[in-house]
Design a protein around this motif. Structure first.
Motif, short mmCIF file in Angstrom:
data_model
loop_
_atom_site.label_atom_id
_atom_site.label_comp_id
_atom_site.label_asym_id
_atom_site.label_seq_id
_atom_site.Cartn_x
_atom_site.Cartn_y
_atom_site.Cartn_z
N ALA A 616 85.52 55.98 47.03
CA ALA A 616 84.43 55.25 47.70
C ALA A 616 83.09 55.57 47.03
CB ALA A 616 84.39 55.64 49.17
N ARG A 617 82.23 54.54 46.92
CA ARG A 617 80.92 54.74 46.33
C ARG A 617 80.07 55.67 47.21
NH1 ARG A 617 76.77 49.82 46.00
NH2 ARG A 617 78.78 48.74 46.01
N SER A 618 80.19 55.55 48.54
CA SER A 618 79.50 56.42 49.49
C SER A 618 80.25 56.34 50.81
CB SER A 618 78.05 55.96 49.69
OG SER A 618 78.02 54.69 50.32
N THR A 619 80.03 57.33 51.65
CA THR A 619 80.64 57.32 52.98
C THR A 619 79.59 57.68 54.02
OG1 THR A 619 81.32 59.65 53.06
CG2 THR A 619 82.84 58.11 52.01
N THR A 620 79.72 57.05 55.19
CA THR A 620 78.87 57.38 56.34
C THR A 620 79.79 57.58 57.53
OG1 THR A 620 77.03 56.07 55.50
CG2 THR A 620 77.00 56.61 57.85
N SER A 621 79.64 58.71 58.21
CA SER A 621 80.51 59.05 59.34
C SER A 621 79.63 59.35 60.55
CB SER A 621 81.38 60.26 59.02
OG SER A 621 82.14 60.02 57.83
N VAL A 622 79.95 58.72 61.69
CA VAL A 622 79.12 58.83 62.88
C VAL A 622 79.97 59.34 64.05
CG1 VAL A 622 77.54 57.64 64.46
CG2 VAL A 622 77.78 56.85 62.07
#
Length: 755
Positions: A616-622
């Motif tokens: 993945a180019r970037s990840t965001t986890s919430v």
């Protein structure tokens, strides 16, 4: 005053028969039982002797009189009629205890007040001098029992309860009272064993109550010899010379007993926090030369006084304080049974338990049982002769075979034992010599059936898991309805969840089946009991998996699809890794290359780790939980991913409403229900999923994919979503063979934007 008195001795429920025998030996005449008490007759010397020597009584009450009570006024007049000048100085202090009800007196506080008023009015002087009230350390403690219209008015000669010997200033979480411990020892035959020079060992000794009470019996020490304050100290009827004579005789007996060679009395305790408090209690009792306490696990327990000496193993295993603990204790009882069979051949054993069903699981029969009460909890004392013919094993043998095996075990044990107990310089027992091999306890018919199912599943799923490189998987999921468990394998660990039985099922039958199943697991899977973790899953949905169950903080590393993940099998209901989502996580890994990935309700971010591993180019986890975001950070760091991995703490719905990012790949696995203090309002997946998906789809980049899953069994996806988005249910494609038996474990959809 009279030379003879009616005496009442109170005691814990269930000790009446033992106390009757003890009190009769100490001089009480015409003794007979009552509920939680005995009554009889004796002189003042007998009363003093009972105070000093009774190991079982709570209080010794000297009856001043009996009189009928019709109402509060007749109660007052009956107490007033006593010549209180024979018992208390007008300037003295007083405490009143009142029990019972009737005759219009239903409040014990009111009854005590009327008794107090009568005594004070009787002793009040013209100058205003009158007795004061001191509930802690009064000069005179008065007790009145109202029963069936009759008042029994007594003086409490004990003061504080006689079970408070004074040595136990430090105690563990759930200690036995000293007089209950003494009763257990007496029923277990310790006085006889001690008289024969036998040994005593407690493999779970806590702060040493059994040890001290046993040593006091063996050394002929009066249990209340060191008590400094008595209820009769300031009583005007007290005869100090008589008391001093009895006390001096008891002191002489104790000195003579302590001068004898001490018996071998040893305690072992796994919890290091209890070792020093236990030793402090022993020192206060003056028994450091008789009793030694060492830190040691039950699994290594082996009493070794010398090559030939036998004795008593006594134990009060923990009862379990939290829901599900009792199931976990099964293995502790099994370990205790194994140690008795392997290391204590020829000994006697006494197991005091609040869970008799667990006592049956030790693999050794008790020849006698006694009922006791520990406070309000009914308990059993199981008496065991540790002989091969008492073993409950998997094979039936003739008496001749059992005798031959017993002789072989004795020879092997004698050869393995050194001449003296061996401990390292820290006081811990050295690893014991190899013990004779003892068969495992025989499984019940139901337990064997459960074991067979586990082995069948293991044979089938094990091949698949090895072929696919799957290290963690579900082996059993309530395949047989009467055994409502989920059994998951995490490498060489077993994680067991008990589903709460329906209310229509008899709780005792459900518990017995649970114990049958738990007994089968180590044998069927060939794993050590210490590697089986047991929890109970209630019949409720929502964020139950987020609730803390313990605080051991033990994480272990497992692998999945080339990713390394941390799981915790002990502290939470769930482990940090939802096994049923394995196919979805691996799909995300395959599809993540070059994409911006968003993981909502991310939990421990295992899907994020897979996305990062997939490129993945970037990840965001919430997620709302700081605890789980910290866990997520550790998962990412474990795999070498720290850059471009964004972790956000917050309410997902509020976060989505404010976020302006675009993501080509989104994963949402929400809880069924959430009402955390950190979020506004309440999240309900059935009610709120449309708003959630609309907000998330607004963040989906052109050509992107959103995966939505949840485990609410009654969930229905809103039909209107298909009018706005491309919606494809992929539930069947997101289940591996270990969840094929439970296709309702979750449902999943693939959503895309319409062109």
């Amino acid at each position: 005053m009279s030379d003879r008195y009616e005496l009442f001795l109170t005691c814990p429920k269930g000790l009446e028969g033992l106390l009757l025998e003890e009190a009769s030996q100490l001089g009480l005449e015409e003794a007979r039982e009552q509920t939680s008490a005995i009554r009889g007759e004796g002189g003042l010397e007998d009363a003093y002797r009972l105070c000093l020597w009774s190991r079982l009584a709570n209080r010794v009450l000297l009856v001043l009189g009996r009189f009928p009570v019709r109402d509060a006024e007749s109660l007052y007049q009956g107490v007033l009629a006593v010549d209180w000048f024979e018992h208390l100085e007008p300037s003295g202090s007083l405490a009143v205890e009142f029990s019972g009800h009737g005759s219009g007196i239903d409040n014990t506080h009111f009854g005590a007040l009327k008794v107090k008023d009568a005594i004070v009015d009787k002793l009040r002087q013209a100058d205003g001098t009158r007795p004061s009230i001191d509930k802690l350390n009064p000069d005179l403690r008065v007790h009145l029992r109202l029963e069936r219209g009759e008042a029994i008015l007594s003086l409490d000669l004990s003061g504080h309860s006689l079970h408070q010997r004074g040595y136990r200033l430090q105690q563990g979480a759930a200690p036995l009272k000293e007089n209950l411990a003494a009763a257990v020892l007496i029923r277990a035959g310790w006085p006889r064993i001690a008289a024969e020079g036998g040994a005593l060992a407690d493999p779970m000794c806590g702060v040493g109550t059994f040890l001290v009470e046993a040593a006091m019996m063996a050394a002929d020490i009066a249990p209340n010899l060191k008590r400094e304050r008595w209820g009769f100290d300031q009583w005007l009827g007290h005869v100090p010379a008589l008391w001093k004579k009895l006390h001096a005789e008891a002191q002489e007996r104790a000195s003579a007993g302590l001068a004898r060679p001490p018996l071998w009395i040893r305690g072992y305790e796994a919890d290091p926090r209890l070792i020093q408090p236990g030793r402090n209690n022993i020192e206060r009792a003056g028994l450091s030369d008789w009793i030694k306490v060492y830190q040691g696990e039950l699994a290594t327990f082996e009493p070794r006084p010398d090559q030939h000496q036998k004795g008593l193993v006594i134990s009060n295993p923990p009862y379990g304080e939290r829901l599900g603990d009792e199931a976990s204790l099964l293995y502790l009882y099994q370990n205790l049974g194994e140690r008795l069979r392997q290391a204590c051949l020829g000994w006697e054993a006494a197991v005091f338990t609040g869970a008799p069903e667990l006592g049956k699981r030790m693999g050794i029969r008790s020849h006698k049982q006694y009922a006791f009460w520990n406070g309000a909890l009914p308990c059993k004392l199981l008496l065991i002769k540790v002989q091969p013919e008492q073993f409950v094993t998997g094979e039936r043998r003739t008496p001749e075979q059992r005798e031959r095996e017993r002789e072989q075990a004795e020879v092997a044990k004698a050869q393995a034992e050194p001449q003296a107990p061996q401990y390292n310089r820290n006081g811990n027992p050295l690893k014991p010599a190899p013990a004779p091999v003892v068969e495992q306890a025989r499984l019940s018919e139901g337990g064997q059936m459960f074991a067979n199912r586990l082995q069948k599943n293991l044979k089938q799923l094990g091949k698949w898991a090895r072929r696919e490189g799957v290290e963690c998987y579900r082996l059993y999921d309530a395949d047989m309805p009467e055994y409502a468990l989920a059994v998951d394998l995490y490498g060489d660990w077993v994680h067991v969840q008990e589903y709460a039985a329906p209310r229509s099922i008899d709780p005792e039958k459900a518990q017995a089946r649970l114990f049958d199943a738990l007994a089968a697991i180590p044998q069927a899977l060939n794993v050590d009991k210490s590697k089986v973790i047991i929890k109970r899953r209630e019949r409720q949905a929502g964020t139950r998996q987020y609730q803390r169950q313990g605080a051991q903080g033990q994480f272990m590393e497992v692998s999945e699809g080339g990713a390394k993940l941390l799981v915790n099998l002990t502290d939470y209901l769930d482990t940090g890794l939802f096994l049923d989502h394995r196919p979805l996580r691996l799909r995300i890994q395959r599809e993540a290359a070059g994409k911006r990935f968003l993981n909502l309700f991310c939990y421990t971010a295992t899907a994020t780790v897979h996305a990062a591993k997939g490129g993945a180019r970037s990840t965001t986890s919430v997620d709302l939980s700081k605890t789980y975001l910290d866990w997520a950070r550790r998962n990412l760091s474990l795999n070498g991913y720290s850059d471009k991995q964004r972790l956000e703490q917050g309410d997902v719905m509020a976060w989505l409403a404010e976020d302006r990012g675009e993501y080509e790949l989104i994963f949402i696995d929400p809880p069924t229900f959430s009402n955390s203090k950190r979020m506004e309002g309440v999240f309900d997946v059935q009610r709120d999923h449309v708003q959630l998906l609309d907000l998330a789809m607004a963040r989906l980049a052109p050509g992107g994919v959103l995966y939505f899953s949840n485990n609410f069994r009654k969930f229905q996806l809103d039909d209107g979503l298909a009018a706005r988005y491309g919606v494809e249910e992929i539930s069947a494609d997101t289940l591996d063979p270990d969840f094929a038996r439970n296709p309702k474990i979750h449902r999943a959809w693939r959503l895309t934007a319409r062109g």
